[in-house]
Every structure is written in C-alpha cells, then in structure tokens.
Motif scaffolding. Structure first.
Motif, PDB file in Angstrom:
ATOM      1  N   GLN A  11      25.851  28.471  40.348  1.00  0.00           N
ATOM      2  CA  GLN A  11      27.250  28.220  39.350  1.00  0.00           C
ATOM      3  C   GLN A  11      25.920  28.422  38.020  1.00  0.00           C
ATOM      4  O   GLN A  11      26.489  28.795  36.951  1.00  0.00           O
ATOM      5  CB  GLN A  11      27.891  27.035  39.279  1.00  0.00           C
ATOM      6  CG  GLN A  11      28.663  27.120  40.507  1.00  0.00           C
ATOM      7  CD  GLN A  11      29.385  25.828  40.783  1.00  0.00           C
ATOM      8  OE1 GLN A  11      29.498  25.010  39.719  1.00  0.00           O
ATOM      9  NE2 GLN A  11      29.821  25.517  41.795  1.00  0.00           N
ATOM     10  N   ALA A 118      37.472  36.164  40.727  1.00  0.00           N
ATOM     11  CA  ALA A 118      37.769  36.235  39.507  1.00  0.00           C
ATOM     12  C   ALA A 118      39.337  35.617  39.275  1.00  0.00           C
ATOM     13  O   ALA A 118      39.694  35.341  38.184  1.00  0.00           O
ATOM     14  CB  ALA A 118      37.787  37.496  38.960  1.00  0.00           C
ATOM     15  N   ASP A 121      38.130  31.949  39.494  1.00  0.00           N
ATOM     16  CA  ASP A 121      37.022  31.435  38.405  1.00  0.00           C
ATOM     17  C   ASP A 121      36.825  33.005  37.391  1.00  0.00           C
ATOM     18  O   ASP A 121      36.542  33.990  37.964  1.00  0.00           O
ATOM     19  CB  ASP A 121      35.820  31.239  39.114  1.00  0.00           C
ATOM     20  CG  ASP A 121      34.695  30.748  38.170  1.00  0.00           C
ATOM     21  OD1 ASP A 121      34.774  30.967  37.044  1.00  0.00           O
ATOM     22  OD2 ASP A 121      33.489  30.641  38.890  1.00  0.00           O
ATOM     23  N   SER A 122      37.380  32.624  36.013  1.00  0.00           N
ATOM     24  CA  SER A 122      37.367  33.583  35.202  1.00  0.00           C
ATOM     25  C   SER A 122      35.872  34.290  35.232  1.00  0.00           C
ATOM     26  O   SER A 122      35.466  35.528  34.700  1.00  0.00           O
ATOM     27  CB  SER A 122      37.847  33.394  33.940  1.00  0.00           C
ATOM     28  OG  SER A 122      37.322  32.277  33.496  1.00  0.00           O
ATOM     29  N   GLY A 123      34.903  33.291  35.288  1.00  0.00           N
ATOM     30  CA  GLY A 123      33.459  33.737  35.054  1.00  0.00           C
ATOM     31  C   GLY A 123      32.926  34.556  36.222  1.00  0.00           C
ATOM     32  O   GLY A 123      31.741  35.035  35.752  1.00  0.00           O
ATOM     33  N   GLU A 126      32.552  38.331  34.676  1.00  0.00           N
ATOM     34  CA  GLU A 126      31.296  38.511  34.146  1.00  0.00           C
ATOM     35  C   GLU A 126      30.218  38.695  34.980  1.00  0.00           C
ATOM     36  O   GLU A 126      29.350  39.613  34.904  1.00  0.00           O
ATOM     37  CB  GLU A 126      31.071  37.237  33.025  1.00  0.00           C
ATOM     38  CG  GLU A 126      31.961  37.166  32.002  1.00  0.00           C
ATOM     39  CD  GLU A 126      31.413  35.818  31.233  1.00  0.00           C
ATOM     40  OE1 GLU A 126      30.196  35.264  31.301  1.00  0.00           O
ATOM     41  OE2 GLU A 126      32.290  35.643  30.146  1.00  0.00           O
ATOM     42  N   GLU A 127      30.045  38.245  36.020  1.00  0.00           N
ATOM     43  CA  GLU A 127      29.293  38.560  37.267  1.00  0.00           C
ATOM     44  C   GLU A 127      29.499  39.990  37.663  1.00  0.00           C
ATOM     45  O   GLU A 127      28.338  40.516  38.194  1.00  0.00           O
ATOM     46  CB  GLU A 127      29.107  37.504  38.442  1.00  0.00           C
ATOM     47  CG  GLU A 127      28.824  36.039  37.757  1.00  0.00           C
ATOM     48  CD  GLU A 127      27.532  36.038  37.160  1.00  0.00           C
ATOM     49  OE1 GLU A 127      26.464  36.595  37.435  1.00  0.00           O
ATOM     50  OE2 GLU A 127      27.583  35.324  36.146  1.00  0.00           O
ATOM     51  N   ARG A 130      28.093  42.060  35.421  1.00  0.00           N
ATOM     52  CA  ARG A 130      26.332  41.983  35.165  1.00  0.00           C
ATOM     53  C   ARG A 130      25.946  43.114  36.543  1.00  0.00           C
ATOM     54  O   ARG A 130      24.930  43.594  36.343  1.00  0.00           O
ATOM     55  CB  ARG A 130      25.821  40.615  35.404  1.00  0.00           C
ATOM     56  CG  ARG A 130      25.679  40.360  33.978  1.00  0.00           C
ATOM     57  CD  ARG A 130      24.712  38.974  34.034  1.00  0.00           C
ATOM     58  NE  ARG A 130      25.517  37.638  34.628  1.00  0.00           N
ATOM     59  CZ  ARG A 130      26.285  36.839  33.661  1.00  0.00           C
ATOM     60  NH1 ARG A 130      26.240  36.973  32.487  1.00  0.00           N
ATOM     61  NH2 ARG A 130      26.968  35.730  34.115  1.00  0.00           N
ATOM     62  N   ASP A 329      34.407  41.860  43.525  1.00  0.00           N
ATOM     63  CA  ASP A 329      33.994  40.312  43.809  1.00  0.00           C
ATOM     64  C   ASP A 329      34.374  40.122  45.124  1.00  0.00           C
ATOM     65  O   ASP A 329      35.093  40.957  45.879  1.00  0.00           O
ATOM     66  CB  ASP A 329      34.677  39.184  42.753  1.00  0.00           C
ATOM     67  CG  ASP A 329      36.240  39.328  42.737  1.00  0.00           C
ATOM     68  OD1 ASP A 329      36.825  40.087  43.559  1.00  0.00           O
ATOM     69  OD2 ASP A 329      36.565  38.694  41.937  1.00  0.00           O
TER      70      ASP A 329
END
Length: 342
Positions: A11, A118, A121-123, A126-127, A130, A329
């Motif tokens: 995290q 996603a 967890d909206s983050g 971004e992963e 990346r 994801d």
C-alpha cells in the motif's frame, strides 16, 4: 513472514513492491533450477526476457547471484534469503499463473495483472496505469506512430510514463471528442503522451460519432485527412475498454437507444463503438478512423482496463481480436477467469 507487513508495504509503495516480488520470484526460481540462463528462466516464468535480465542484474549487484556461461547460480548470501524470497514471491506466482492462463485463453501475447480491484480501491487504477506505462515503452521499439484513445485509464497511463531519452514517435488520437472532461479527451491524451515520450503529436479535429456525408466531407479537409491517415497506419494502438451501458448513459443516449443496445447484447465500449459478447459491433462509432475489426490486424494492440465490473467488456474485445498487451487489475482478471470457466 508476516503478511500484514507485505500488505502494508504494497500500500505504501506498490510500484516498488512489484519489483521486490519479481526479484524474490527470480531468486526463488534460480534456487530451484540453478544453473539456469536468463532466457530459459524467462520462458519458464512466462516473462519478457528484458524483465528477467534487469532483475537478475540487480540481484547480481546485491551479491545474491552470479552469472556464468552455464547460467545463473545463487551465492551464499542468496541461499540465505531463499525462504524469505519464497514467502514474498507467493503473491507474484499467483498473479503470474493468472496472467499465463488469460494469455493462453485470450491469445494475448502479454497479460499484466496488477494486485487489487479498482471497483473497491480507486488507487488500483493508478497502479494499472503505471504497469501499462512500463510496458508500453517496449511496444514502441521500432514504432513511428502510436494511436491512443481518450478515457481516464489511458490518460493516467500517459501521466505515468517516465521521462527518458526522447523517442522518434508521433502520437495521434484514435477518435474524436466524446464529451466529458478535457483532460481525458483523446487529443489531450495524445499530446500528453508525446510530451512524456519526447515525440510529436497531431490533433484530430473530428467530432466523435460523425458519419455519413458530413463525415466524408470533413475527411477531405487536410487538417483532418492527414492525422486520419496516421491513425489508420499506426504501429501501436493503445485503448481503454468501457462498459457499454455505462458509457451510453454518460454520452446522453436516449432511453430507446439504450434499450436497443441492451437488446442487442452490448456489453463493451471501445473506440466509441458498442460491442456484444461475441465481439460484434451493435452500435455507435465512426468508420473514419480505427474500427474494432482493425484492432491488432495492422498494429500492435494494447488494451488497459480496471475493475471487476469490466471483465465481461474486456473479454468481448480481447477474446476476438489479436493483442500484444492487456493490462488489468486482479479484480477484472479473476472475474474473467470465472466467465471463461462458465
């Protein structure tokens, strides 16, 4: 090893944790197979040889393995770390198995799965971006033109591109404007990719969904015709996948139009087209630039999407068109596995 520590590290620094897991996996596999060459190990792990090479060089600098004509072998220091490496690499092995299965079932050359969902967890989005940014540079080797769509995930991928040596690449939008925020419009995304890659960009001044005589007339204008030709002959095509009914509502389609799409079985949206589970176009889009049937035919296609809810949409597109790369994801990947088993 305490898994709570690994979860916390994932995290705090997910991008660094990915690299740690990869090195741990290589360390553990070399211990089981030594001596083994990098190419052979890459084939066993179903990873790109360049990824194994970079991680192995890092482990060599850290004093964990040696490289000789017979292959890679662990040093005593490396041997001392094997049990810990095995604990760390467990999650990566699981994801690697999912990646391999999806790659084989969908006939996608490289599937990259990022931990998390996603939709929860909206983050995670971004992963995913990346991970896509890391992979896209390799697709661009020897490429001259890249076409990109708009959308949040593709826009985030552009932002995640690391600045390096400038590339002789021209980036063009694969579609016209589709409404919504300017920052996620294909023209804006293409410009951002070009800035990050040190290349060039061309705008496409074309309203999305335009068709018929108006589209034909506009396509004769040099400022439209020239970028359209670049799009049609792009070496790399990067696009996002959306859920059909969600996008239809966002774009303001009438209730009757949405009902028709639902009756036609629309589950996916790509390039402004609505697509059913069999990969057939059932509505929307424009024939001026790239159409779904062009995906992967004359270009290196890369799809990026995140969230369990998009699994059916991803399958509708990726299972019916050749792709070099799919980045998703864990939530979407696990749901795709369920759908493929059904």
């Amino acid at each position: 090893m305490d898994t709570s520590i690994l979860n916390t590290l994932a995290q705090i620094a997910p991008d660094l944790m990915d690299e740690v897991e990869l090195r741990a996996l290589i360390l553990e596999r070399v211990a089981a197979l030594e001596p083994i060459g990098r190419r052979a190990l890459a084939a066993r792990l179903h990873l790109a040889e360049r990824e194994v090479r970079a991680a192995a060089e890092a482990l060599k600098r850290a004093g964990c393995l040696t490289q000789s004509a017979s292959g890679m072998e662990l040093t005593q220091q490396g041997q001392n770390l094997v049990e810990t490496a095995r604990a760390i690499s467990g999650g990566r092995r699981t994801l690697s198995g999912i990646e391999l299965t999806l790659s084989q079932r969908l006939n996608v050359e490289r599937v990259c799965v990022v931990r998390g969902d996603a939709d929860i967890d909206s983050g995670v989005m971004e992963e995913v971006a990346r991970a896509a940014a890391r992979q896209i540079r390799f697709l661009l080797q020897d490429a001259h033109v890249m076409a990109v769509t708009g959308g949040r995930t593709v826009a985030l991928t552009a932002e995640a591109i690391s600045v390096a040596a400038p590339m002789e690449i021209t980036v063009v939008p694969a579609q016209g404007g589709v409404g919504g925020g300017v920052s996620t419009q294909a023209n804006t995304v293409a410009e951002r990719f070009a800035q990050k890659l040190g290349g060039y960009y061309r705008f496409l001044h074309l309203p999305d969904g335009l068709s018929g005589a108006a589209a034909d007339e506009l396509a004769r204008v040099p400022q439209v015709r020239e970028p359209l030709e670049l799009v049609r002959h792009a070496d790399v095509f990067l696009y996002g996948v959306g859920r059909a009914m969600e996008l239809a509502q966002r774009r303001g389609l009438s209730a009757s139009e949405r009902d028709r799409l639902a009756q036609e079985g629309a589950v996916a949206e790509a390039l402004g087209f609505y697509i059913n589970a069999q990969g057939r176009v059932v509505g929307g889009g424009s024939s001026l630039a790239i159409r779904p049937e062009d995906i992967g035919r004359k270009n290196r296609a890369a799809a990026v999407a995140a969230g369990r809810a998009k699994a059916e949409a991803i399958l509708a597109v990726c299972a019916h068109h050749p792709h070099k790369l799919l980045v998703a994801d864990e939530g979407a990947a696990l749901r795709m596995m369920e759908l493929l088993r059904a």
